[in-house]
Design a protein around this motif. Sequence first.
Motif, short mmCIF file in Angstrom:
data_model
loop_
_atom_site.label_atom_id
_atom_site.label_comp_id
_atom_site.label_asym_id
_atom_site.label_seq_id
_atom_site.Cartn_x
_atom_site.Cartn_y
_atom_site.Cartn_z
N ILE A 43 0.84 -1.21 0.00
CA ILE A 43 0.00 0.00 0.00
C ILE A 43 0.88 1.25 0.00
O ILE A 43 0.68 2.18 -0.80
CB ILE A 43 -0.94 -0.01 1.22
N ALA A 44 1.86 1.28 0.90
CA ALA A 44 2.77 2.43 0.94
C ALA A 44 3.57 2.55 -0.35
O ALA A 44 3.79 3.66 -0.86
CB ALA A 44 3.72 2.28 2.13
N GLY A 45 3.98 1.42 -0.91
CA GLY A 45 4.72 1.45 -2.16
C GLY A 45 3.88 1.97 -3.32
O GLY A 45 4.40 2.63 -4.23
N SER A 46 2.56 1.68 -3.30
CA SER A 46 1.69 2.19 -4.36
C SER A 46 1.57 3.71 -4.27
O SER A 46 1.58 4.39 -5.31
CB SER A 46 0.31 1.53 -4.24
N TYR A 47 1.48 4.22 -3.05
CA TYR A 47 1.46 5.69 -2.91
C TYR A 47 2.79 6.28 -3.39
O TYR A 47 2.81 7.35 -4.03
CB TYR A 47 1.22 6.07 -1.45
N ARG A 96 4.82 5.00 -5.68
CA ARG A 96 4.86 4.92 -7.14
C ARG A 96 3.99 5.99 -7.78
O ARG A 96 4.30 6.49 -8.87
CB ARG A 96 4.38 3.54 -7.60
N GLY A 97 2.88 6.32 -7.12
CA GLY A 97 1.99 7.35 -7.64
C GLY A 97 2.49 8.76 -7.41
O GLY A 97 1.83 9.72 -7.84
N GLY A 98 3.62 8.92 -6.73
CA GLY A 98 4.19 10.24 -6.50
C GLY A 98 3.67 10.93 -5.25
O GLY A 98 4.04 12.08 -4.98
N ASN A 99 2.84 10.25 -4.47
CA ASN A 99 2.29 10.84 -3.25
C ASN A 99 3.24 10.49 -2.09
O ASN A 99 2.96 9.61 -1.26
CB ASN A 99 0.89 10.31 -2.99
N TYR A 100 4.37 11.21 -2.02
CA TYR A 100 5.40 10.88 -1.03
C TYR A 100 4.96 11.17 0.41
O TYR A 100 5.28 10.38 1.31
CB TYR A 100 6.69 11.62 -1.35
N PRO A 101 4.25 12.26 0.70
CA PRO A 101 3.80 12.48 2.08
C PRO A 101 2.90 11.35 2.58
O PRO A 101 3.04 10.90 3.72
CB PRO A 101 3.06 13.81 2.01
N ARG A 102 1.96 10.90 1.72
CA ARG A 102 1.09 9.81 2.14
C ARG A 102 1.88 8.50 2.26
O ARG A 102 1.64 7.70 3.17
CB ARG A 102 -0.06 9.65 1.14
N ALA A 103 2.82 8.29 1.35
CA ALA A 103 3.66 7.10 1.44
C ALA A 103 4.48 7.10 2.74
O ALA A 103 4.60 6.06 3.41
CB ALA A 103 4.60 7.03 0.23
N LEU A 104 5.02 8.27 3.11
CA LEU A 104 5.78 8.37 4.35
C LEU A 104 4.89 8.06 5.55
O LEU A 104 5.31 7.36 6.49
CB LEU A 104 6.37 9.78 4.48
N GLU A 105 3.66 8.53 5.51
CA GLU A 105 2.72 8.26 6.60
C GLU A 105 2.44 6.77 6.72
O GLU A 105 2.39 6.20 7.82
CB GLU A 105 1.43 9.04 6.35
N GLU A 106 2.24 6.11 5.56
CA GLU A 106 1.96 4.67 5.57
C GLU A 106 3.17 3.87 6.05
O GLU A 106 3.02 2.90 6.82
CB GLU A 106 1.54 4.21 4.18
#
Length: 305
Positions: free
Chosen positions: A129-133, A135-145
């Motif tokens: 899930i975090a990796g999908s964020y 890959r989509g360029g949503n780094y703040p959300r990826a960092l949160e996950e």
Amino acid sequence: MGLLEEALETFFKLNKILRNNAQVQYQIADIFEKSNDPGQAVEWFSQVLTLVPQDPGLLQRLGELFDRQDDPTQAYQYHFDSYRLFPSNIEVIEWLGGHFVSKMPEKAISFFERAALVQPQQVKWPLLIAGSYRRGGNYPRALEEYKKVHQRFPDNTECLKFLVKICTDLGMKEAQEYANLLKKAERSKEARDQRTTSGSRRVGSGQSRNGSATSAHGSDESPEASSRDSSARHRDAGSARKPVRVNLDNSEDAFKESNQDIDSSYHDPLGPQMERPKTAANKRKDQMAGDEFGDEELGDELLPE
């Protein structure tokens, strides 16, 4: 291969007898798939699907066949139809998520979230899930996950590696903190692996030593002594199990013989028991002694004045 051909001929004959039988046609399709004939397998599985259109396992098989034939459109359609009928099949969920993760990662997130509900203790799904964020360029959300994953699985080195990378890319000071945690986690993992390896070696060496000691003990004992001990044990066991034979023709003699054979004596291996205090016996003797004068007449001189 010869057995598959014979089985196929048998099921063809059975299919002529049992028309429109889903189980027979499914076996024919399965044999074609095992025979590396995906075209015939797809044809027969499709015929079975007309008989049981709501079978999620059959839809998954067709999706896998189309995937191996490099037909992603048909593969996706059959996998998705299987998912709608049975949304807890983890293999189908993983295939659908992997189908979207490289092209449309935002669509893959919903499937990975579903997988996380089915297997909540697997770190694989929240990482995807975090990796999908990411890959989509949503780094703040990826960092949160990734931080959520780290809270649940603090020793997961893969999660720490992504945290270090994202924090470094974003220019955050937390990158050094996560780098230190990563080194600590890697050292702990190496220590656990070494303990596991050394423990397995100790167990193996202990078993070999026990085997050597047993063989050495057996070699010290002479064959004659071993034979004597074995014979003695067999004699003891035989005497303990030997029943008392009763001659029913002469029952009186038979019971006499059996009474002679039975040894009713008992020898306590702990020795004789200690004698209990005979207080009650002394009291009974005193009472008996007093009763001895019960029948005699007492003289007047013994009576109280």
